[in-house]
Design an enzyme around this catalytic site. Structure first.
Site, PDB file in Angstrom:
ATOM      1  N   GLY A   1      64.708  40.138 -18.221  1.00 33.16           N
ATOM      2  CA  GLY A   1      63.384  39.720 -18.693  1.00 33.16           C
ATOM      3  C   GLY A   1      62.279  39.988 -17.761  1.00 33.16           C
ATOM      4  O   GLY A   1      62.561  40.501 -16.426  1.00 33.16           O
TER       5      GLY A   1
ATOM      6  N   LYS B   1      60.635  33.923 -14.060  1.00 29.97           N
ATOM      7  CA  LYS B   1      61.230  34.881 -15.061  1.00 29.97           C
ATOM      8  C   LYS B   1      61.590  34.188 -16.405  1.00 29.97           C
ATOM      9  O   LYS B   1      61.902  33.229 -16.781  1.00 29.97           O
ATOM     10  CB  LYS B   1      62.856  34.909 -14.448  1.00 29.97           C
TER      11      LYS B   1
ATOM     12  N   ASP C   1      75.731  42.178  -9.868  1.00 31.82           N
ATOM     13  CA  ASP C   1      74.944  42.959  -9.879  1.00 31.82           C
ATOM     14  C   ASP C   1      74.043  43.259  -8.552  1.00 31.82           C
ATOM     15  O   ASP C   1      72.759  43.077  -8.631  1.00 31.82           O
ATOM     16  CB  ASP C   1      73.710  42.711 -11.108  1.00 31.82           C
TER      17      ASP C   1
END
Ligand SMILES: *[C@@H]1O[C@H](CO)[C@@H](O)[C@H](O)[C@H]1NC(C)=O
Ligand SMILES: *[C@@H]1O[C@H](CO)[C@@H](O)[C@H](O)[C@H]1NC(C)=O
Ligand SMILES: *[C@@H]1O[C@H](CO)[C@@H](O)[C@H](O)[C@H]1NC(C)=O
Ligand SMILES: *[C@@H]1O[C@H](CO)[C@@H](O)[C@H](O)[C@H]1NC(C)=O
Ligand SMILES: *[C@@H]1O[C@H](CO)[C@@H](O)[C@H](O)[C@H]1NC(C)=O
Ligand SMILES: *[C@@H]1O[C@H](CO)[C@@H](O)[C@H](O)[C@H]1NC(C)=O
Ligand SMILES: *[C@@H]1O[C@H](CO)[C@@H](O)[C@H](O)[C@H]1NC(C)=O
Length: 674
Positions: free
Chosen positions: A361, A377, A474
């Site tokens: 997002g 966020k 990630d």
């Protein structure tokens, strides 16, 4: 308050005191105290009977040696009659700090008790110490049996000139070690330049009870065995009971600290032997050597600073706490922000406040009424997590607190809207500076190394120190944020939990990673583990050194990705060519080569061969941690003749510490009288 200040200065003094004993590289290693590394033992001389006088004396001797191990060497004799007298000694490697020495001797004597329980004579070798005993007085005499050799199985290119350099260097090392007078530590190390980018490191040591002459003759013996065991190999060592030598292409001993040491020298300590550079190098070698001294001083200061700050950070009230203490106070209520608060803080999510957009997002900058800056966020609506689960996961993730993690301050839940509130980290993400031609020079080597180490510690915390095992999944340059002092802070950890991806199974249908950073097993089969994070860390490390992005990497000679390029350079013995040219002014050759080495270990195709984050943190903090030889990384594109080789054979090299082998083709255990 007064007490507080004096405690702080006391700690500072204590820290300097401790550091003055240590190589500056080992501050982290010391906190984690490495275990002594066992190499080999040999029992001989026939069996004694249990509970005999000899046995009892042996027990006394070993415990006296073990309790005496605050020095680097000690000998002792126990027993009144010649038939049951036991002679024993230990020696620690010259650069080993006394705590580790003690630990080594302690472990060695315990092991001798169990492994050689009935033997009249024994010798045991560790990386850090040698312990031996016998029914015969062996002090001040040279013993050359039993002997063992260990070799680094990686081959050296250019054998002939290498062996010449090796013998020249190791002979001078031996001369220096032997020349200390009797009773003084007989230990020397030397460094010689092989070429602009590679160095040879040699070590020689005798037990200090030998005379200079005896020591030299013992060392001539071990050196004479080197061609026998280790011809053409990148590293090797030969160990006799009385002396030993070792050489490697990386620094395997603690190098003498350049800073003056205010600490009192232990009685047997000679003036510190510095690792001298010698031998002919290329033009660049001179510059490198000239650069090394100021850089190491700077590094020393930096590391003192980091150690000090990290210690302080842990103590300072109100600063980031680590782990457990936080649990009690973290509740859903304390973390919840009202939607109106967030709207006001971000100026109604205005485009001016937008910091960026990630996989989960948009991110906005905000300012709370208190003046505190935050990053907000706004999760995209595709989150599968229900409201309650979302809250629970946020509470769990908010408990993960470490100075190298971006702190999750709370959340906001309003209808469909799910929002995470983070501390604001001012210097943007690493990719912003690292991959920008104009800006990348702001990141000198010192800063980059700090980022590498901090990132490694942050991931280690996620993997091991927090009670949950969080796999980031990630890791990439854009998820490493830099604070005002350019300290790295990892962001986006725990997102799989918060976003509602099943974290409990090591297999998932939803892959959250980023191309270029994903381990092959994750990219292809969705299998993730701590080792897939290690892979991503390796890619990141190589990017930090090269200043190049793995995912958009083009090299004119057809190498298709950064890892292959790094590997080819490594294989060709020119790893420094990987370095970002803007680092030329600031780099530390050994650290860069070692970092590339670590990076290559992280990206090994087989997750088993990748080190854990804890090991990586140690490898980065201390030069004394041995690095295995890397194999070809995953995704390596075959080129030329390599392609014709059966997979896995061409580069199949075993680990640095290989099987002990005995010279004379007789194994030590078989030499025992039967
Ligand atoms: C330590 O060694 C010294 C001499 O080597 C000896 O006199 C002393 O008794 C030893 N200490 C212990 C605790 O055994
Ligand atoms: C230690 O070794 C020296 C000779 O190097 C010897 O004179 C001395 O007696 C030994 N000490 C003990 C306690 O055995
Ligand atoms: C010696 O060290 C090894 C490895 O650290 C450990 O497994 C072993 O338990 C230790 N032994 C003793 C007797 O302390
Ligand atoms: C030590 O023990 C061996 C084997 O039992 C024996 O042959 C030797 O004579 C002993 N040496 C001394 C000095 O007592
Ligand atoms: C090094 O020493 C060994 C034995 O001491 C000797 O045989 C050899 O020639 C020496 N090599 C050099 C290069 O000095
Ligand atoms: C090293 O070279 C030897 C012979 O030259 C070869 O048999 C061996 O496979 C090589 N080892 C490695 C690890 O490349
Ligand atoms: C000594 O003891 C070991 C273990 O108890 C045994 O295996 C070995 O055969 C014995 N050696 C002799 C010479 O008695």
């Amino acid at each position: 308050m007064v007490r507080h200040v004096s405690m702080a200065s006391l700690k500072l003094m204590l820290l300097f005191f401790i550091l003055s004993f240590l190589d500056f590289n080992t501050c982290k290693a010391q906190e984690q105290s490495t275990d002594p590394v066992f190499l080999y033992h040999s029992c001989s001389g026939g069996n004694t009977t249990a509970n005999s006088a000899y046995q009892l004396n042996l027990g006394t001797l070993l415990s006296s040696l073990s309790s005496n191990a605050s020095t680097e060497f000690s000998n002792n004799t126990v027993g009144t009659s010649s038939s049951d007298r036991v002679y024993g000694l230990f020696m620690c490697r010259g650069d080993v700090p006394s705590t580790l020495c003690h630990q080594c001797v302690f472990n060695a004597t315990r092991r001798l008790r169990s492994e050689c329980s009935l033997a009249k004579q024994a010798v045991i070798w560790y990386d850090e110490c040698t312990v031996r005993y016998s029914n015969r007085s062996f002090f001040s005499t040279v013993d050359i049996r039993p002997r063992i050799a260990l070799l680094n199985t990686a081959n050296i290119s250019n054998q002939e000139s290498f062996m010449t350099l090796l013998f020249r260097t190791i002979n001078t090392t031996a001369d220096e070690a032997a020349n200390f007078p009797m009773g003084v530590k007989k230990y020397a190390t030397k460094e010689a330049t092989i070429s602009g980018f590679q160095s040879l490191y040699c070590l020689a040591q005798c037990t200090p009870d030998l005379s200079p002459r005896d020591c030299r003759s013992c060392l001539s013996g071990v050196i004479g065995d080197l061609p026998w065991c280790c011809q053409g190999k990148q590293g090797g060592r030969v160990l006799y009971p009385s002396c030993n030598v070792r050489y490697e292409l990386y620094p395997f001993y603690r190098q003498a600290t350049p800073a003056p040491s205010p600490s009192p020298s232990p009685p047997l300590l000679p003036p510190p032997t510095s690792a001298n550079s010698q031998g002919g190098g290329g033009i660049s070698a001179g510059t490198i050597v000239a650069n090394l001294v100021p850089i190491s001083v700077a590094l020393l200061l930096l590391i003192v600073g980091i150690c000090f700050l990290s210690r302080r950070a842990r103590k300072k009230p109100g600063s980031v706490m680590e782990g457990k203490n936080v649990d009690d106070i973290t509740t859903v209520e304390s973390l919840q922000f009202g939607f109106s608060t967030i709207e006001a803080a971000t100026n109604n999510f205005s485009a001016d406040n937008k910091l960026g957009e990630g996989g989960f997002g948009e991110v906005f900058k905000g300012t709370l009424p208190s003046g505190q800056e935050i990053a907000v966020k706004r999760l995209s609506k595709s989150s599968r997590q229900g409201g309650e689960e979302f809250k629970n996961e946020v509470v769990v993730v908010a408990k993960l607190q470490h100075r190298n993690l971006v702190r999750l301050l709370g959340f906001c839940l309003q209808g469909e809207e799910k929002i995470l509130v983070y501390e604001y980290v001012p210097n943007k993400s690493l990719d912003y500076t690292l991959f920008d031609r104009e800006k990348q020079s702001e990141l000198d080597w010192r800063r980059r190394y700090k980022i590498i180490q901090g990132t490694a510690r942050g991931i280690q915390y996620l993997h091991e120190d927090s009670r949950l095992r969080i796999i980031h999944r990630d890791l990439k340059a854009s998820n490493i944020l830099l604070d005002s002092d350019m300290n790295p802070k990892i962001s986006d950890f725990g997102m799989a939990r918060i976003f509602g991806v099943d974290q409990t199974q090591g297999n998932t249908d939803r892959i959250v990673g980023t191309y270029g950073y994903m381990a092959p097993e994750y990219a292809m089969h969705g299998e993730f583990s701590v080792k897939s994070d290690v892979y991503s860390f390796g890619v990141l490390l190589l990017e930090i050194i090269s200043g190049k992005k793995n995912s958009s990497f083009y090299q004119t000679d057809g190498v298709e990705d950064l890892l292959s390029y790094a590997w080819l350079l490594w294989k060709d013995g020119t790893p420094l060519e990987l370095m970002d040219p803007t680092l030329r002014e600031s780099y530390d050759q050994n650290k860069i080569i070692r970092s590339i080495h670590i990076g290559l270990l992280c990206v090994q195709e087989d997750p088993e061969y990748r080190p854990t984050m804890a090991t990586i943190v140690l490898m980065l903090a201390s030069n004394s941690v041995t690095l295995p030889t890397p194999k070809r990384p995953a995704f390596f594109i075959h080129r030329g003749t390599d392609a014709t080789m059966p997979k896995g054979q061409q580069f199949d090299q075993s680990m640095t510490i290989s099987l002990p082998m005995t010279i004379n083709e007789v194994s030590i255990t078989e030499m025992d009288p039967r």
